[in-house]
Structure formats: C-alpha cells, structure tokens
Design an enzyme around this catalytic site. Structure first.
Site, mmCIF file in Angstrom:
data_model
loop_
_atom_site.group_PDB
_atom_site.id
_atom_site.type_symbol
_atom_site.label_atom_id
_atom_site.label_comp_id
_atom_site.label_asym_id
_atom_site.label_seq_id
_atom_site.Cartn_x
_atom_site.Cartn_y
_atom_site.Cartn_z
ATOM 1 C CD GLU A 184 8.238 30.357 81.697
ATOM 2 O OE1 GLU A 184 7.806 29.430 80.776
ATOM 3 O OE2 GLU A 184 9.086 30.468 82.123
ATOM 4 C CE LYS A 225 -5.602 35.274 89.790
ATOM 5 N NZ LYS A 225 -6.514 34.155 89.967
ATOM 6 N N GLY A 232 -1.853 35.895 78.650
ATOM 7 C CA GLY A 232 -0.458 36.683 78.739
ATOM 8 C C GLY A 232 -0.377 37.829 77.784
ATOM 9 C CD GLU A 284 -8.195 33.990 75.565
ATOM 10 O OE1 GLU A 284 -8.471 32.837 75.663
ATOM 11 O OE2 GLU A 284 -9.382 34.842 75.793
ATOM 12 C CB CYS A 296 2.525 24.334 79.495
ATOM 13 S SG CYS A 296 4.164 24.013 80.607
ATOM 14 C CD GLU A 335 -1.798 25.350 75.703
ATOM 15 O OE1 GLU A 335 -2.493 26.295 75.958
ATOM 16 O OE2 GLU A 335 -1.053 24.722 76.379
HETATM 17 P P1 NAD Z 1 -5.275 31.243 82.318
HETATM 18 O O1 NAD Z 1 -4.452 32.229 81.524
HETATM 19 O O2 NAD Z 1 -6.695 31.027 82.091
HETATM 20 O O3 NAD Z 1 -5.056 31.865 83.823
HETATM 21 C C1 NAD Z 1 -3.826 31.763 84.552
HETATM 22 C C2 NAD Z 1 -4.042 32.537 85.592
HETATM 23 O O4 NAD Z 1 -4.111 33.847 85.241
HETATM 24 C C3 NAD Z 1 -5.093 32.148 86.647
HETATM 25 O O5 NAD Z 1 -4.606 32.468 88.059
HETATM 26 C C4 NAD Z 1 -6.055 33.250 86.194
HETATM 27 O O6 NAD Z 1 -6.951 33.551 87.259
HETATM 28 C C5 NAD Z 1 -5.557 34.539 85.788
HETATM 29 N N1 NAD Z 1 -6.044 35.451 84.788
HETATM 30 C C6 NAD Z 1 -7.015 35.013 84.116
HETATM 31 N N2 NAD Z 1 -7.331 36.092 83.480
HETATM 32 C C7 NAD Z 1 -6.655 37.136 83.878
HETATM 33 C C8 NAD Z 1 -6.573 38.567 83.646
HETATM 34 N N3 NAD Z 1 -7.236 39.144 82.651
HETATM 35 N N4 NAD Z 1 -5.377 39.310 84.323
HETATM 36 C C9 NAD Z 1 -4.585 38.671 85.070
HETATM 37 N N5 NAD Z 1 -4.788 37.630 85.454
HETATM 38 C C10 NAD Z 1 -5.701 36.608 84.733
HETATM 39 O O7 NAD Z 1 -4.551 29.881 82.276
HETATM 40 P P2 NAD Z 1 -5.126 28.250 82.874
HETATM 41 O O8 NAD Z 1 -6.369 27.803 82.093
HETATM 42 O O9 NAD Z 1 -5.326 28.462 84.224
HETATM 43 O O10 NAD Z 1 -4.055 27.373 82.576
HETATM 44 C C11 NAD Z 1 -3.838 26.654 81.387
HETATM 45 C C12 NAD Z 1 -2.782 27.334 80.504
HETATM 46 O O11 NAD Z 1 -1.660 27.592 81.348
HETATM 47 C C13 NAD Z 1 -2.323 26.857 79.315
HETATM 48 O O12 NAD Z 1 -2.500 27.441 78.045
HETATM 49 C C14 NAD Z 1 -1.159 26.075 79.666
HETATM 50 O O13 NAD Z 1 -0.018 26.182 78.424
HETATM 51 C C15 NAD Z 1 -0.582 27.262 80.278
HETATM 52 N N6 NAD Z 1 0.744 26.911 80.971
HETATM 53 C C16 NAD Z 1 1.990 27.418 80.807
HETATM 54 C C17 NAD Z 1 3.015 26.898 81.264
HETATM 55 C C18 NAD Z 1 4.466 27.205 81.100
HETATM 56 O O14 NAD Z 1 5.344 27.257 81.632
HETATM 57 N N7 NAD Z 1 4.699 27.956 79.771
HETATM 58 C C19 NAD Z 1 2.925 25.904 82.748
HETATM 59 C C20 NAD Z 1 1.721 25.479 82.980
HETATM 60 C C21 NAD Z 1 0.624 26.178 82.356
#
Ligand code: NAD
Length: 498
Positions: free
Chosen positions: A266, A189, A248, A246, A301, A402
């Site tokens: 992650e 996804k 996660g 959030e 991140c 963040e």
């Molecule tokens: P996000 O958590 O909003 O979304 C991530 C993914 O989850 C997307 O595909 C989104 O569609 C999906 N999603 C959203 N709500 C969901 C739900 N209720 N159930 C299941 N899936 C859902 O994050 P973002 O805004 O796309 O990305 C930015 C974040 O990602 C930042 O917090 C960043 O730190 C983090 N990040 C972490 C790493 C790491 O390796 N630790 C790497 C890159 C980005």
C-alpha cells in the site's frame, strides 16, 4: 475535547519509562541502534529507546515460526478466536483517550483527529474480522465424474507487518486483525518515528490476555535495519507493507532475492478530485474536498492533492478554498480549537519546505499558505500553512510527486477528455474523486480513471467492507473486506479419485 490533566501526567510519566520490543511473549531490551523521538509540535524530546539487533529480530521471527507450527491459537475453535479478537478491540476502546493522546504526542496530529479519525476504527476493525473467523469457506470445483476437487484456504505462516507513521495504530490494526483471523502469526514493525501507541497497546494486551507466546511479536528499530532484515528473512512467508513507493520497491526487490513470497504493498499517492460544472451542492462539495485534503495536515496517502476544476466554476472554487485555508487554525495539537497540528518529523518537514522553495523558484502562483511566522504556539514545531497553488503546470514536480503535506495544486479544464488526461497524468493511482450530476459521465469516468478507488460525489468514503489499495506505483493488492482474508491466505487444491 480537552485532554484531562491527569491523563497527560500519566502519559508523560509513561514516556519516561523504558520502551522495549515484545518477542515470544517477553519484553526485550533492544541491543541495536538508539533512537530519540521528538514531539513535532514542540521539538522537545519525547522518548528514547533502542532498536533491536539483527540477532534479536531473528529471535522474533523464530518465535512466530514456532507458534505457527504449533498452531496453539489456530487450533482454537473459531468462536474462541473471534472472542479474543473482539477483546483486542475492547482494549483499544477502553483506552481510547490514552492511546489517542500518545498518537498526538508522537505524530503531531490534533487530539481531536486522533480521537475521532484514528481510534474508533482501530478498535472496530477487530470486531469486523472477528466475524470472518468462521466465514471464509473453501470451494468445490466442477471436475469430471469420478473425482472430487475441494479447495482449502490456508494461512501463510509468519507475516511481517510493516507500517508508516501517519496512522500508526490504525494501519497496524488493519493488518493485524485479518492476519490473526486467518491463523497467521505476526512480526509487527511500527515506524521508528511513531512506535509508541502500538507499544502501549501491546502492554495492555500482555497484561490482560493470555495469548500464545510468539503469536504477536513487536520489533522496534529503523526501517533500513530492522525492516530490511525482516524482508531479508526466508522464514517470513508474507510482507504486508504500507509506506512509500520507494521503500515498497525495495521490499519487492528483497522479497525476490533469496526466496519468493506474496506481498501487499500500500504505497504513495497523488490523487485527483475533479469538479465538473454540474457539481451537485457545490458549497458542500468544496467543504468536503477541503476537509479530506487538509485534515491530518495533509499526511494521508489517498487525500486529493490535485483539484481539477471546470473553467466555468474555477474561480468560485478557488476563492472558497482560499477563504477556508486562511481561516484554518494551526497550533498546539492538544488544544480542542486547533484544526491543524504539526508535520510528523523534522526530515519530513524539511522535505515539504523543499517543495515550497521549488514552488517559489519556478514561479508558481501561490494563492495562500507557505510557512507561518515563528511566534506564539508556532514558535517551535514543524508547521506548514494550508497552501494552494493556482493553475499549476501539470508536469512540474509539485504536480507529479507525492509531497504528503498541506500543499494543493489547482488545474482548470474544459472538456471531459482534458479532465481525464489531467487526472491520469501521474505515476500514481491510489484514489480519484469526481463531482457531477450526470450519471453517464460519472460511470464513464469511473472506468477511465486509473485508481484503486473512485469516489463519486463524496471524496474519501471508507468502509471495512470496501477494498482499499492502489494501481500503478501506488501499490499491489487490496486490503479490507474479503480482500485482506485472501491476502493473508493461500489456496490448496485437493483432488480425490472416487
Ligand atoms: P516509509 O516507506 O519511509 O516507511 C514505512 C515503513 O517502512 C516504516 O515502518 C519504516 O521504518 C519501514 N522501512 C523503511 N525502510 C525500510 C526498508 N529498507 N525495509 C523495510 N522496511 C523499511 O514511509 P513513511 O514515511 O513512514 O510513510 C509515508 C508514506 O506512506 C507515504 O508515501 C504514504 O503515501 C504512504 N502510505 C500509504 C498508504 C496506503 O494505504 N497506500 C497509507 C498510509 C501511508
């Protein structure tokens, strides 16, 4: 490098074609919510597509489950599976420019960054994990005489791979390559903001390789609908998630509701970088730290968003950072001279603007940055100047949360204990860096700092062999190296009475 005009035209034409999900080896028109994508650098419509309905998502999970039970791919000789993985890497490599351009148009990062940072590893990670297909051995344990206990490593089943928008293709491939190398089937996804590069990859893959239907499924749609339904399905054996803390937590909650499953999470970060008074080669250290903080418009991140600087060199470091920030060129991400592109999407831009306003409201001293004047290249688009705050209160929101944009906080310190306390003073623990010539101090801090990876004297070094992941609210589990192999397999113990 300049974008070849013929390539731009070809990609623009492709963007106008219908975008579909990929389920059981077929292209499927979404029956769920419609989504409009905008180019973050121009705010113009880039593409429109429909997400999947829940029933369609369940078809994808069913297809992955059927292929997992058949093991058409898993029963191939390891060498043949390795060849297929390397071919996937080759597809990325041969189409690097096109995929990089799509990445830039949907995400707003510069074309130079997409080409140099995102694409090479998106291809090479397949070669790395192709090498693992015949190298994850089982074990034999030392049970007593008269018994033999051998331990198998087995795949988990249907794996849901949920990825964010900051490195859309790269972070997908980081999960896809080891999941396939260990004989799982997958439902990928992509972020609803940036699905296009992976859609294009799947089109190229579908045209070139005859893979078993159901092995790789791609489901488009919003996270709160499609992602949530994927998490809710008891047929999904594992979720490997990269995204915000959030979401996660929601995935963890959903995974424990009707069933239990292993998770890789992650998540977010607020990483520190400490500069001691004996920083070797200070100018180079500043240049590197600036680059890892502000490249990719601060949407990484593990970037160091908090610089903790010894008071004796504080002014020198701050001045050098501000000088670099003021000379940094924002603008059209397709222009090879641009150093910083546009923030990925409107809601995210609004969230960064909120933090800028909060900084003004609480009277933080801003050394440079803020929003650029709306003119020329920057008349439209989600642009934020590299912003640096001086001597920040370590407990304010800008120092704790963040932001995921080009906003850097500086803190002075005097003793090592103070530096450690400042560095560990957030709920996150993804990465931490330090610069010192004192080897004892370096090793002591490597133990004291609460983070999944510690960078000593060069912030931000990554390697497929080095584990990646966070502690505290930055996540659970590790990716890369043998850790992804372990994360996508389970252990089975076989005891024989001889
Ligand atoms: P996000 O958590 O909003 O979304 C991530 C993914 O989850 C997307 O595909 C989104 O569609 C999906 N999603 C959203 N709500 C969901 C739900 N209720 N159930 C299941 N899936 C859902 O994050 P973002 O805004 O796309 O990305 C930015 C974040 O990602 C930042 O917090 C960043 O730190 C983090 N990040 C972490 C790493 C790491 O390796 N630790 C790497 C890159 C980005």
């Amino acid at each position: 490098m300049q974008v070849p005009p013929e390539l731009l035209q070809r990609v623009q034409k492709w963007l106008r074609q219908e975008k579909k999900s990929y389920i059981n080896g077929q292209w499927v028109r979404g029956e769920g919510k419609g989504i409009t994508l905008y180019n973050p650098a121009t705010e113009e419509v880039l593409c429109e597509y429909a997400g999947l309905s829940e029933a369609q998502l369940n078809d994808a999970i069913e297809a992955a489950d059927t292929e997992f039970k058949k093991q058409t791919f898993g029963n191939l000789p390891a060498r043949d599976r390795a060849v297929l993985l390397r071919k996937m890497g080759d597809i990325v490599r041969r189409n690097t420019q096109e995929l990089a351009l799509i990445e830039t148009l949907q995400n707003g990062k510069t074309f130079v960054e997409s080409l140099g940072d995102d694409l090479p590893d998106s291809a090479d990670v397949f070669d790395y994990y192709a090498g693992w297909t015949d190298k994850f051995y089982g074990e034999v344990s030392p049970t007593g005489a008269g018994t033999l206990n051998y331990i198998l490593r087995e795949p988990l089943g249907v794996c849901g791979l949920i990825v964010p928008w900051n490195f859309p293709l790269l972070l997908t491939m980081w999960k896809l390559a080891p999941a396939l190398a260990t004989n799982n089937t997958v439902v990928v996804k992509p972020s609803s903001y940036t699905p296009l590069s992976f859609i294009r990859f799947m089109e190229l893959l579908d045209a070139e390789l005859q893979l078993p239907p159901g092995l790789i499924n791609m489901v488009l749609g919003q996270g709160s609908l499609v992602g949530n339904a994927l998490t809710a399905s008891p047929k999904v054996a594992k979720i490997s998630f990269t995204g915000s803390t959030e979401v996660g937590k929601k995935i963890m909650e959903g995974s424990g509701k009707n069933h239990l499953r292993p998770l890789s999470l992650e998540l977010g970060g607020k990483s520190p970088c400490i500069f001691f008074e004996d920083t070797p080669n200070l100018d180079a250290a500043i240049a590197r730290a600036y680059q890892v903080m502000f490249s990719q418009k601060g949407e990484k991140c593990s970037e160091p968003t908090r610089f903790i600087i010894h008071r004796s060199i504080y002014k020198k470091v701050a001045d050098a950072l501000v000088e670099r920030a003021k000379a940094y060129r924002l603008g059209n991400p397709l222009d090879p001279n641009t150093q910083q592109g546009a923030q990925c999407h409107k809601q995210h831009f609004a969230s960064i603007c909120n933090y800028l306003e909060e900084g003004e409201r609480i009277g933080l001293k801003r050394l440079c940055g803020g929003l650029p004047a709306k003119a020329g290249d920057l008349a439209k688009g989600y642009y934020v100047l590299p912003t640096i705050y001086d001597n920040v209160d370590p407990n304010c929101r800008l120092a704790q949360e963040e932001i995921f944009g080009p906003l850097l906080c500086l803190f002075p310190f005097e003793t090592d204990e103070e530096a450690i306390a400042l560095a560990n003073n957030t709920p996150y623990g993804l990465a931490a860096g330090l610069y010192t010539a004192n080897i004892s101090r370096a090793h002591t801090l490597a133990r004291e700092l609460q983070a999944g990876q510690i960078f000593i004297n060069k912030y931000g070094q990554y390697d497929f062999a080095a584990p990646f992941g966070g502690t505290k609210q930055s996540g659970l589990g590790r990716e890369m190296g043998v850790h992804s192999i372990e994360a996508f397999t389970q252990v089975k113990s076989v005891l024989i009475q001889l």
